[in-house]
Scaffold this active site. Structure first.
Site, PDB file in Angstrom:
ATOM      1  N   ASP A  50     -40.527 -12.969 -30.673  1.00 57.45           N
ATOM      2  CA  ASP A  50     -41.572 -12.514 -31.461  1.00 57.45           C
ATOM      3  C   ASP A  50     -42.547 -13.732 -31.818  1.00 57.45           C
ATOM      4  OD1 ASP A  50     -43.312 -11.047 -32.968  1.00 57.45           O
ATOM      5  OD2 ASP A  50     -41.959 -10.159 -34.276  1.00 57.45           O
ATOM      6  N   ASP A  77     -36.980  -1.947 -32.287  1.00 59.00           N
ATOM      7  CA  ASP A  77     -36.461  -3.094 -32.786  1.00 59.00           C
ATOM      8  C   ASP A  77     -35.797  -2.897 -33.880  1.00 59.00           C
ATOM      9  OD1 ASP A  77     -35.586  -5.651 -32.502  1.00 59.00           O
ATOM     10  OD2 ASP A  77     -37.691  -6.662 -33.196  1.00 59.00           O
ATOM     11  N   HIS A  78     -34.590  -3.211 -34.155  1.00 57.80           N
ATOM     12  CA  HIS A  78     -33.952  -3.022 -35.859  1.00 57.80           C
ATOM     13  C   HIS A  78     -34.173  -1.796 -36.241  1.00 57.80           C
ATOM     14  CE1 HIS A  78     -32.616  -7.278 -35.799  1.00 57.80           C
ATOM     15  NE2 HIS A  78     -33.831  -7.476 -35.259  1.00 57.80           N
ATOM     16  N   HIS A 115     -34.210 -15.398 -37.055  1.00 60.61           N
ATOM     17  CA  HIS A 115     -35.384 -14.850 -36.768  1.00 60.61           C
ATOM     18  C   HIS A 115     -36.475 -15.923 -37.420  1.00 60.61           C
ATOM     19  CE1 HIS A 115     -33.261 -10.872 -36.480  1.00 60.61           C
ATOM     20  NE2 HIS A 115     -33.795 -10.893 -35.410  1.00 60.61           N
ATOM     21  N   GLY A 116     -37.223 -16.147 -37.155  1.00 58.14           N
ATOM     22  CA  GLY A 116     -38.680 -16.853 -37.516  1.00 58.14           C
ATOM     23  C   GLY A 116     -38.815 -18.290 -37.004  1.00 58.14           C
ATOM     24  N   SER A 158     -41.097  -2.767 -33.924  1.00 56.08           N
ATOM     25  CA  SER A 158     -40.618  -2.804 -35.030  1.00 56.08           C
ATOM     26  C   SER A 158     -40.878  -1.376 -35.850  1.00 56.08           C
ATOM     27  CB  SER A 158     -40.780  -3.838 -36.162  1.00 56.08           C
ATOM     28  OG  SER A 158     -41.826  -3.941 -36.334  1.00 56.08           O
ATOM     29  N   ASN A 216     -34.902 -11.652 -27.282  1.00 50.40           N
ATOM     30  CA  ASN A 216     -35.934 -11.112 -28.079  1.00 50.40           C
ATOM     31  C   ASN A 216     -36.877 -12.259 -28.618  1.00 50.40           C
ATOM     32  OD1 ASN A 216     -34.633  -8.714 -28.040  1.00 50.40           O
ATOM     33  ND2 ASN A 216     -34.323  -8.588 -30.225  1.00 50.40           N
ATOM     34  N   SER A 220     -37.261 -17.217 -30.070  1.00 48.35           N
ATOM     35  CA  SER A 220     -38.297 -18.212 -30.227  1.00 48.35           C
ATOM     36  C   SER A 220     -37.691 -19.425 -30.973  1.00 48.35           C
ATOM     37  CB  SER A 220     -39.108 -17.710 -31.216  1.00 48.35           C
ATOM     38  OG  SER A 220     -39.828 -16.661 -30.879  1.00 48.35           O
TER      39      SER A 220
HETATM   40  P1  13P Z   1     -38.251 -14.215 -33.090  1.00 49.63           P
HETATM   41  O1  13P Z   1     -39.241 -13.828 -34.086  1.00 49.63           O
HETATM   42  O2  13P Z   1     -37.283 -15.235 -33.777  1.00 49.63           O
HETATM   43  O3  13P Z   1     -38.420 -14.609 -32.076  1.00 49.63           O
HETATM   44  O4  13P Z   1     -36.974 -13.084 -33.032  1.00 49.63           O
HETATM   45  C1  13P Z   1     -37.447 -12.158 -32.277  1.00 49.63           C
HETATM   46  C2  13P Z   1     -36.231 -10.872 -32.558  1.00 49.63           C
HETATM   47  O5  13P Z   1     -35.326 -11.255 -32.530  1.00 49.63           O
HETATM   48  C3  13P Z   1     -36.593  -9.442 -32.774  1.00 49.63           C
HETATM   49  O6  13P Z   1     -35.713  -8.757 -33.117  1.00 49.63           O
END
Ligand code: 13P
Length: 284
Positions: free
Chosen positions: A232, A82-83, A180-181, A50, A230, A211
């Site tokens: 993280d 990313d983003h 996300h999260g 990121s 994706n 995730s």
């Molecule tokens: P998570 O943290 O929910 O796995 O998402 C990661 C993501 O989409 C990064 O762009």
């Protein structure tokens, strides 16, 4: 050469009907864990950084990592921003050797998102770098939104088709119910919507916030056109939990290798599990 563009990996995945894991890293342990997992499973992989990660590691260290990826890694790897929030961020990434970038103007109105993405695509394609964009809004799990409001943020299939045609982007992140999260309940994916998007859009689709999504749901999403997944948070949780466990047992340990090493191995295990579930094992 092992370093390839995101587009190469995702087109192969689309043809082969499997998903490629895109794993975020911010430090050496995560990077090693992801690369070792990819090597052990003989799988292609996407490494994601990121803008915050770029700042944390520093451009010059990242440049060194990219040289390592070019010459020392045996499986096909893409390194992806990313983003990316602006053209500047994208240009920094391209300048130090990223092979894939995301421009995320999804919070802007449709026309602005189109214009910014089109500009990035024009520049990135000139130097052979592939581009991901986002349409619809993928929230964080901590952002509270009503269900009806939530669905209004989902990607519209007709808009997606128009967006791809106007921007010539290589892959598209879609909002279909992930966030996300860490999820509080179980995420509910809108598979019908994904099916409709796939019918109208011919390029690889991307699932953010994967995730905590049950692996069966991810596999179903792959069968409906998702090519890049994706991850993280799941890696962060594995790292943090193992670190806490080791430090609670070895309270006086001061050699970082003794606690970072096991935490790194825990991340590697999660990456291997995801790679197997996404079907990219043996596809290097
Ligand atoms: P998570 O943290 O929910 O796995 O998402 C990661 C993501 O989409 C990064 O762009």
């Amino acid at each position: 050469m092992s370093l390839v563009t995101g587009d190469v990996l995702l087109k192969r995945a689309m043809e082969g009907k499997y998903g490629v894991g895109a794993f975020n890293f911010n430090n050496l342990e995560f990077l090693q864990a992801i690369l070792e997992a990819a090597k052990e499973t003989n799988s292609p992989v996407i490494l994601q950084v990121s803008e915050g990660g770029m700042k944390y590691m520093g451009l010059s260290f990242l440049e060194g990592i990219i040289k390592h990826l070019l010459y020392k890694v045996e499986v096909p790897v893409a390194i992806h921003l990313d983003h990316g929030s602006s053209l500047d961020a994208v240009l920094y990434a391209i300048r130090i050797g990223f092979t894939s970038v995301m421009i995320d103007a999804s919070k802007r109105p449709f026309d602005e998102n189109v214009n910014i993405t089109r500009e990035v695509v024009k520049i990135a394609h000139t130097v052979g770098v592939s581009v991901e964009a986002e349409l619809g809004k993928i929230k964080g799990t901590e952002e509270h939104v009503e269900v009806s409001e939530r669905e209004a943020l989902f990607t519209d299939p007709d808009e997606a088709a128009k967006f791809v045609e106007l921007t010539e982007v290589d892959s598209l992140a879609v909002a279909i119910g992930t966030a996300h999260g860490i999820y509080k309940g179980e995420p509910k994916l809108d598979f019908d919507r994904l099916y409709d998007i796939k019918r109208k859009v011919g390029i690889p689709l991307v699932l953010h916030g994967a995730s905590g999504v049950p692996l069966d749901d991810v596999r179903r999403a792959i069968s409906l056109g998702i090519c890049k997944i994706n991850i993280d948070t799941d890696l962060r949780v594995a790292f943090r939990n193992k670190l806490a466990e080791v430090l609670s047992i070895r309270r006086d340990e001061i050699d970082p290798r003794k606690f970072l090493g096991p935490a790194r191995d825990a991340v590697k295990e999660v990456v291997i599990e995801k790679i197997k579930a996404f079907g990219s094992e043996g596809r290097a």
